[in-house]
Design an enzyme around this catalytic site. Structure first.
Site, PDB file in Angstrom:
ATOM      1  N   HIS A   1      39.129  31.160  45.370  1.00  0.00           N
ATOM      2  CA  HIS A   1      38.878  31.501  46.779  1.00  0.00           C
ATOM      3  C   HIS A   1      38.663  30.267  47.670  1.00  0.00           C
ATOM      4  CE1 HIS A   1      38.278  35.472  45.061  1.00  0.00           C
ATOM      5  NE2 HIS A   1      37.274  35.032  44.328  1.00  0.00           N
TER       6      HIS A   1
ATOM      7  N   SER B   1      44.322  29.835  46.755  1.00  0.00           N
ATOM      8  CA  SER B   1      43.252  30.824  46.684  1.00  0.00           C
ATOM      9  C   SER B   1      43.575  31.784  45.549  1.00  0.00           C
ATOM     10  CB  SER B   1      43.172  31.587  48.000  1.00  0.00           C
ATOM     11  OG  SER B   1      41.836  31.813  48.348  1.00  0.00           O
TER      12      SER B   1
ATOM     13  N   SER C   1      40.856  36.151  50.616  1.00  0.00           N
ATOM     14  CA  SER C   1      39.577  35.454  50.490  1.00  0.00           C
ATOM     15  C   SER C   1      39.523  34.079  51.161  1.00  0.00           C
ATOM     16  CB  SER C   1      39.208  35.301  49.009  1.00  0.00           C
ATOM     17  OG  SER C   1      40.145  34.475  48.350  1.00  0.00           O
TER      18      SER C   1
ATOM     19  N   ASP D   1      40.011  31.048  38.613  1.00  0.00           N
ATOM     20  CA  ASP D   1      39.068  32.126  38.921  1.00  0.00           C
ATOM     21  C   ASP D   1      39.832  33.440  38.811  1.00  0.00           C
ATOM     22  OD1 ASP D   1      37.394  34.040  40.002  1.00  0.00           O
ATOM     23  OD2 ASP D   1      36.752  32.809  41.690  1.00  0.00           O
TER      24      ASP D   1
ATOM     25  N   GLU E   1      36.179  30.660  35.973  1.00  0.00           N
ATOM     26  CA  GLU E   1      35.021  31.012  36.794  1.00  0.00           C
ATOM     27  C   GLU E   1      34.442  32.401  36.522  1.00  0.00           C
ATOM     28  OE1 GLU E   1      33.525  29.190  39.143  1.00  0.00           O
ATOM     29  OE2 GLU E   1      32.560  30.629  40.478  1.00  0.00           O
TER      30      GLU E   1
ATOM     31  N   ASN F   1      31.834  31.219  33.408  1.00  0.00           N
ATOM     32  CA  ASN F   1      31.103  32.432  33.824  1.00  0.00           C
ATOM     33  C   ASN F   1      29.838  32.645  33.016  1.00  0.00           C
ATOM     34  OD1 ASN F   1      31.037  35.094  35.334  1.00  0.00           O
ATOM     35  ND2 ASN F   1      30.997  35.812  33.205  1.00  0.00           N
TER      36      ASN F   1
ATOM     37  N   LYS G   1      25.483  30.444  35.958  1.00  0.00           N
ATOM     38  CA  LYS G   1      26.581  31.036  36.714  1.00  0.00           C
ATOM     39  C   LYS G   1      26.363  32.550  36.791  1.00  0.00           C
ATOM     40  CE  LYS G   1      30.632  32.560  38.165  1.00  0.00           C
ATOM     41  NZ  LYS G   1      30.900  33.989  38.319  1.00  0.00           N
TER      42      LYS G   1
ATOM     43  N   ASP H   1      25.189  33.652  40.372  1.00  0.00           N
ATOM     44  CA  ASP H   1      26.298  33.960  41.290  1.00  0.00           C
ATOM     45  C   ASP H   1      26.604  35.462  41.257  1.00  0.00           C
ATOM     46  OD1 ASP H   1      29.142  34.603  41.572  1.00  0.00           O
ATOM     47  OD2 ASP H   1      29.640  32.494  41.573  1.00  0.00           O
ATOM     48  N   ASN H   2      26.878  35.992  40.068  1.00  0.00           N
ATOM     49  CA  ASN H   2      27.284  37.394  39.977  1.00  0.00           C
ATOM     50  C   ASN H   2      26.183  38.309  40.509  1.00  0.00           C
ATOM     51  OD1 ASN H   2      28.866  35.738  38.341  1.00  0.00           O
ATOM     52  ND2 ASN H   2      29.378  37.365  36.907  1.00  0.00           N
TER      53      ASN H   2
ATOM     54  N   CYS I   1      26.102  38.383  44.839  1.00  0.00           N
ATOM     55  CA  CYS I   1      26.517  39.708  45.316  1.00  0.00           C
ATOM     56  C   CYS I   1      25.389  40.392  46.083  1.00  0.00           C
ATOM     57  CB  CYS I   1      26.987  40.577  44.147  1.00  0.00           C
ATOM     58  SG  CYS I   1      28.557  39.994  43.443  1.00  0.00           S
TER      59      CYS I   1
ATOM     60  N   HIS J   1      36.767  41.857  40.360  1.00  0.00           N
ATOM     61  CA  HIS J   1      37.771  40.829  40.652  1.00  0.00           C
ATOM     62  C   HIS J   1      39.119  41.388  41.114  1.00  0.00           C
ATOM     63  CE1 HIS J   1      39.265  36.745  40.676  1.00  0.00           C
ATOM     64  NE2 HIS J   1      40.388  37.223  40.207  1.00  0.00           N
TER      65      HIS J   1
ATOM     66  N   HIS K   1      30.033  34.435  48.584  1.00  0.00           N
ATOM     67  CA  HIS K   1      28.653  34.032  48.321  1.00  0.00           C
ATOM     68  C   HIS K   1      28.270  32.805  49.140  1.00  0.00           C
ATOM     69  CE1 HIS K   1      29.051  36.856  45.237  1.00  0.00           C
ATOM     70  NE2 HIS K   1      29.021  36.108  44.156  1.00  0.00           N
TER      71      HIS K   1
ATOM     72  N   SER L   1      27.237  27.590  40.434  1.00  0.00           N
ATOM     73  CA  SER L   1      28.515  27.895  39.778  1.00  0.00           C
ATOM     74  C   SER L   1      29.406  26.661  39.723  1.00  0.00           C
ATOM     75  CB  SER L   1      29.255  28.987  40.559  1.00  0.00           C
ATOM     76  OG  SER L   1      28.417  30.081  40.758  1.00  0.00           O
TER      77      SER L   1
ATOM     78  N   GLN M   1      31.264  24.274  37.002  1.00  0.00           N
ATOM     79  CA  GLN M   1      32.714  24.023  37.000  1.00  0.00           C
ATOM     80  C   GLN M   1      33.000  22.522  36.869  1.00  0.00           C
ATOM     81  OE1 GLN M   1      35.492  25.428  36.730  1.00  0.00           O
ATOM     82  NE2 GLN M   1      35.350  27.552  37.426  1.00  0.00           N
TER      83      GLN M   1
HETATM   84  P1  NAI Z   1      29.706  42.874  33.499  1.00  0.00           P
HETATM   85  O1  NAI Z   1      30.516  43.060  32.281  1.00  0.00           O
HETATM   86  O2  NAI Z   1      28.369  42.223  33.430  1.00  0.00           O
HETATM   87  O3  NAI Z   1      29.471  44.287  34.228  1.00  0.00           O
HETATM   88  C1  NAI Z   1      30.425  45.298  34.353  1.00  0.00           C
HETATM   89  C2  NAI Z   1      29.719  46.612  34.017  1.00  0.00           C
HETATM   90  O4  NAI Z   1      30.602  47.717  34.306  1.00  0.00           O
HETATM   91  C3  NAI Z   1      29.349  46.715  32.526  1.00  0.00           C
HETATM   92  O5  NAI Z   1      27.956  46.952  32.389  1.00  0.00           O
HETATM   93  C4  NAI Z   1      30.190  47.884  32.030  1.00  0.00           C
HETATM   94  O6  NAI Z   1      29.527  48.640  31.031  1.00  0.00           O
HETATM   95  C5  NAI Z   1      30.409  48.687  33.303  1.00  0.00           C
HETATM   96  N1  NAI Z   1      31.563  49.583  33.252  1.00  0.00           N
HETATM   97  C6  NAI Z   1      32.779  49.385  32.643  1.00  0.00           C
HETATM   98  N2  NAI Z   1      33.570  50.466  32.800  1.00  0.00           N
HETATM   99  C7  NAI Z   1      32.851  51.364  33.542  1.00  0.00           C
HETATM  100  C8  NAI Z   1      33.141  52.670  34.029  1.00  0.00           C
HETATM  101  N3  NAI Z   1      34.292  53.289  33.764  1.00  0.00           N
HETATM  102  N4  NAI Z   1      32.179  53.282  34.768  1.00  0.00           N
HETATM  103  C9  NAI Z   1      30.979  52.689  35.019  1.00  0.00           C
HETATM  104  N5  NAI Z   1      30.660  51.458  34.564  1.00  0.00           N
HETATM  105  C10 NAI Z   1      31.586  50.800  33.837  1.00  0.00           C
HETATM  106  O7  NAI Z   1      30.635  42.080  34.524  1.00  0.00           O
HETATM  107  P2  NAI Z   1      30.164  41.351  35.881  1.00  0.00           P
HETATM  108  O8  NAI Z   1      29.884  39.933  35.594  1.00  0.00           O
HETATM  109  O9  NAI Z   1      29.159  42.193  36.544  1.00  0.00           O
HETATM  110  O10 NAI Z   1      31.541  41.349  36.693  1.00  0.00           O
HETATM  111  C11 NAI Z   1      32.137  42.551  37.164  1.00  0.00           C
HETATM  112  C12 NAI Z   1      33.402  42.220  37.951  1.00  0.00           C
HETATM  113  O11 NAI Z   1      33.059  41.490  39.122  1.00  0.00           O
HETATM  114  C13 NAI Z   1      34.399  41.339  37.206  1.00  0.00           C
HETATM  115  O12 NAI Z   1      35.702  41.712  37.584  1.00  0.00           O
HETATM  116  C14 NAI Z   1      34.083  39.951  37.730  1.00  0.00           C
HETATM  117  O13 NAI Z   1      35.153  39.074  37.548  1.00  0.00           O
HETATM  118  C15 NAI Z   1      33.785  40.262  39.170  1.00  0.00           C
HETATM  119  N6  NAI Z   1      32.966  39.311  39.921  1.00  0.00           N
HETATM  120  C16 NAI Z   1      33.079  39.373  41.280  1.00  0.00           C
HETATM  121  C17 NAI Z   1      32.341  38.561  42.091  1.00  0.00           C
HETATM  122  C18 NAI Z   1      32.501  38.622  43.552  1.00  0.00           C
HETATM  123  O14 NAI Z   1      32.009  37.742  44.251  1.00  0.00           O
HETATM  124  N7  NAI Z   1      33.148  39.613  44.117  1.00  0.00           N
HETATM  125  C19 NAI Z   1      31.373  37.604  41.530  1.00  0.00           C
HETATM  126  C20 NAI Z   1      31.282  37.641  40.089  1.00  0.00           C
HETATM  127  C21 NAI Z   1      32.045  38.477  39.332  1.00  0.00           C
END
Ligand code: NAI
Length: 482
Positions: A55, A78, A83, A143, A205, A230, A235, A239-240, A244, A350, A403, A411, A415
């Site tokens: 991003h 990006s 983003s 990322d 990332e 990650n 991180k 960050d997550n 968020c 993501h 963020h 984060s 990196q």
């Molecule tokens: P995580 O693995 O810690 O959490 C995901 C959760 O979703 C897990 O607890 C899992 O059991 C649950 N899950 C899976 N399938 C499901 C379903 N069908 N119904 C309900 N719950 C379900 O992963 P994390 O770190 O929380 O990341 C989640 C996503 O967010 C990833 O795609 C990651 O890359 C992205 N991300 C986005 C950010 C942003 O700024 N927008 C920042 C960091 C991560």
């Protein structure tokens, strides 16, 4: 430094605004600035050619200029079509010593609102290095894994001698990738193989990109070592979660300005992103309901005081729906058809496959209308509308600015350290996926304490002996979960 016109951004005249925000961000990014100081003399990234796909925000600009300060050459794209912050991209293209008429910055290929075809073109530009033996980078900073994916698919198809026909594409994104790789195969059937041969590694990332890397490792197709940034504690647990907690409601507010207090919000997924997202909605006074598939995370949500339900049970009564799972097909068109009038639907995971946008578009008689960029209403034949943010792509970066600096300093310090590790210690990292040593994780946290006035207690030698650690860390075993 020399003029550089090797870039594509929206508007160079935004560079001055971008530079001002970069300079404010630097103060909020003590980890990156400390790393710049620590390595100014030794230049550990001298000789590194880093392709970044992440991003293109103000915070990322500070990361890019940190990599450059450590001696690296950088090309950037990006990792999402919505983003980019155009003023940050402009400032990076112009560089600290350039002007919009005489840009002297880093080759960056990024603007807000790319088409998918432009997105993959930008990724290819970031990976294609003019005037080098292999035509490519020797490091990737990724990322979500799209740059890594393009290299791996390119190599795979070159080995096979052909790429699948564009007609076999599963969707528009896949079509763009196949079209690109069919073209490069015709132009230079060794492009990606040559390019991959010199890549020392990738630092990844996010959760979703890391997931892709472990899959490639398991199937034996991983071409170079990878550091999973990650899963550094400083991180994903920051960050997550705390990132968020800041940027989810920022995105909802900028998109809709709807009062969140008193509303019912459903957060799908209670991992790190879900935990931060739920907390931010609750802090605004929403009643938050969690959906989970993992009994541990479901129990955590319950213990944190949230109702845990299935989407099916609450889809007709909630006002705001946020997906945070990194999984696909979480909210389907049939769910959206049952929602209340003007329910808000957004994703902070993501990729854009958490919400069934294709299914929504295919509902007979449905009408999509743009309220403003990245905010659309979808009106069903019975007149009921729902509001979808960022076309189902991560709304904290599509509708807001992602963020804030302080959390990204954690984060991006990881990196930068990961780039130094892989670039300078090749022999320590045979092909595989690694996390950074805990000592470095603790170092990243340490770099952020002073700015917050945190005063750490000094562990005494006899206490250190008693709990079996060293006085200066690491303080926890690797299996500790924080
Ligand atoms: P995580 O693995 O810690 O959490 C995901 C959760 O979703 C897990 O607890 C899992 O059991 C649950 N899950 C899976 N399938 C499901 C379903 N069908 N119904 C309900 N719950 C379900 O992963 P994390 O770190 O929380 O990341 C989640 C996503 O967010 C990833 O795609 C990651 O890359 C992205 N991300 C986005 C950010 C942003 O700024 N927008 C920042 C960091 C991560």
């Amino acid at each position: 430094s020399a003029s550089n016109r090797d870039f594509k951004v929206a508007d160079l005249s935004l560079a001055d605004f971008g530079r001002k925000e970069i300079s404010l961000a630097e103060h909020e990014m003590p980890g990156l600035m400390a790393i710049r100081k620590e390595y100014a003399a030794s230049q550990p990234l001298a000789g590194a050619r880093i392709t970044g796909s992440l991003h293109m925000t103000v915070q990322t600009a500070v990361l890019i200029e940190t990599l450059v300060a450590l001696g690296a050459q950088v090309r950037w794209a990006s990792c999402n079509i919505f983003s980019t912050q155009d003023h940050a991209a402009a400032a990076i293209a112009v560089g600290p010593d350039g002007t919009p008429d005489d840009p002297k910055g880093v080759p960056v290929f990024a603007w807000k609102g790319e088409t998918l075809e432009e997105y993959w073109w930008c990724t290819e530009q970031a990976l294609t290095w003019p005037d080098t033996a292999t035509g490519g980078p020797n490091m990737i900073l990724d990322d979500g894994g799209d740059a890594t994916l393009l290299v791996h698919k390119g190599v795979e198809y070159e080995k096979a001698g052909e790429a699948p026909s564009v007609d076999t594409a599963e969707n528009e994104e896949h079509r763009c990738i196949l079209e690109l790789l069919n073209r490069t195969l015709a132009e230079n059937p060794q492009k990606w193989t040559q390019l991959a041969s010199e890549i020392r590694g990738v630092t990844e990332e996010t959760t979703t990109g890391v997931h892709r890397l472990y899959e490639m490792q398991q199937s034996g197709s991983l071409l170079f070592p990878a550091i999973n940034v990650n899963d550094a504690v400083t991180k994903s647990k920051f960050d997550n979660k705390y990132g968020c907690r800041h940027s989810l409601v920022d995105g909802i507010n900028r998109a809709t300005d709807v009062l969140i207090g008193g509303k019912t919000a459903v957060v799908c997924g209670y991992g790190d992103v879900g935990k931060g997202s739920a907390e931010s909605l609750r802090a605004q006074g929403a009643r938050v309901i969690i959906t989970e598939i993992d009994p541990i995370c479901a129990l955590q949500a319950a213990m944190d005081g949230y109702q845990v339900a299935t989407l099916d049970d609450v889809v007709e009564t909630a006002d705001i729906f946020i997906t945070t799972t990194g999984n696909k097909d979480i909210i389907m068109a049939s769910d959206m058809a049952r929602m209340k009038h003007q329910a808000i639907v957004g994703n902070i995971g993501h990729f854009d496959n958490e919400i069934d946008m294709a299914g929504l578009a295919a509902v007979p008689g449905i009408v999509k209308d743009e309220v403003k960029p990245q905010v659309h209403t979808w009106t069903f034949p019975d007149g009921k509308k729902i509001i979808v943010l960022s076309e189902g792509r991560l709304l904290n970066l599509g509708n807001a600015t992602g963020h804030p600096s302080f959390v990204m300093s954690n984060s991006f310090a990881n990196q930068t350290i990961a780039q130094i590790e892989l670039f300078t210690k090749q022999q320590d990292y045979p092909i595989g996926v690694y996390v950074l040593p805990k000592k470095l994780d603790e170092k990243v946290a340490r770099l952020h304490l002073d700015a917050l006035g945190v005063k750490l207690t000094q562990l005494r030698p006899e206490q250190a002996d008693y709990i079996g650690v060293q006085v200066d860390g690491p303080y926890k075993p690797d299996h500790y979960r924080y």
